[in-house]
Write an enzyme that holds these catalytic residues in place. Sequence first.
Site, PDB file in Angstrom:
ATOM      1  N   CYS A 262       0.838  -1.210   0.000  1.00  0.00           N
ATOM      2  CA  CYS A 262       0.000   0.000   0.000  1.00  0.00           C
ATOM      3  C   CYS A 262       0.868   1.254   0.000  1.00  0.00           C
ATOM      4  O   CYS A 262       1.502   1.582   0.999  1.00  0.00           O
ATOM      5  CB  CYS A 262      -0.922  -0.039   1.221  1.00  0.00           C
ATOM      6  SG  CYS A 262      -1.812   1.502   1.530  1.00  0.00           S
TER       7      CYS A 262
ATOM      8  N   CYS B  10      -0.004   3.982   2.544  1.00  0.00           N
ATOM      9  CA  CYS B  10       0.436   3.583   3.889  1.00  0.00           C
ATOM     10  C   CYS B  10       1.868   4.035   4.133  1.00  0.00           C
ATOM     11  O   CYS B  10       2.224   4.430   5.248  1.00  0.00           O
ATOM     12  CB  CYS B  10       0.350   2.065   4.044  1.00  0.00           C
ATOM     13  SG  CYS B  10      -1.318   1.370   3.915  1.00  0.00           S
TER      14      CYS B  10
END
Length: 325
Positions: free
Chosen positions: A80, A83
């Site tokens: 991700c 993230c």
Amino acid sequence: MQPRNMSMSGAVDLSAVKAAAEAKQKAEQARAQRAAQPAGQQAAAAVQLVVDVDEAGFEQEVLQRSAEVPVVIDFWAEWCQPCKQLSPILERLAEEYAGRFVLAKIDVDQNQMLFQQFGVQGIPAVFAVIAGQALPLFQGAAPEPQVRQVLDQLIEAAEQRFGIVGTPVDPEQAAAARQQAAAQPQPPANPTLAAAHAALDAGDLGGAIQAYENVLADEPANLEAKLGLGQARLLKRVQGADAAKVRKAAADNPSDVAAQLAVADLDLVGGHVEDAFSRLISTVQRTAGDDRDTARVRLLELFEVVGPDDPRVVAARGALSRVLF
């Protein structure tokens, strides 16, 4: 991201996991146990401001600690990209706030039960737990000033409503503990694999792909290299993509296999794993020949990125088998 009101009306019911009263009781027991420890061990426990949490450690690291200090949960995954923007901000602020909250990092790929328990729809997602009660904070990457605002509201709510103020930590003590931990001997690493990870973290996707391929040439069964290679290839495919244009192209041309694959890649990077799998399974179902095989192979590649034991992968494999056979 707009900071949420810190009233407890938005709390997620965690009664199925553990009641707040029980969490408080166990936290008191944990405090008593720490008080009986030698001073050095107490100091080490006091400076754990950022912890990696799994399902086995959730009760102790999150529920019990939430009776003493607000616990902020960062739901993340290695693949991700947002993230990787948010997590360093949260980690830095955990150190700066010096014990007014604790950051618990949960890898959603490895902890599906917690992911589902909290009803996470996409990542990164940030929750807080106070006295055993969970509160959704925000979803998606956010600039540091807005993250600070949310954290300040959380800390104020924890103090006013529950009398929870955290445990101040001496910054010098925390720094010394981190240095001591860093000085501990580490197991020998595969230098080529380490170089591949470093290239991936630095955004050198071409270099990462080559390095992972080199590892797999010598160790075809190296699961870490397979996962890294899948991640690097995925990120390279979406690099520089205009998400709005990609999605419009797929919507305007449902029979365009390449367009459907491009949206599936974006969905996976954005944390919408089921959507990515569903789109590709549907593409396999309505195509034939080379187009069907192209969609099938891409789906298998995405399975590798998420991990073969992930429940979403297991379910999607079953759906793919029903479509194919």
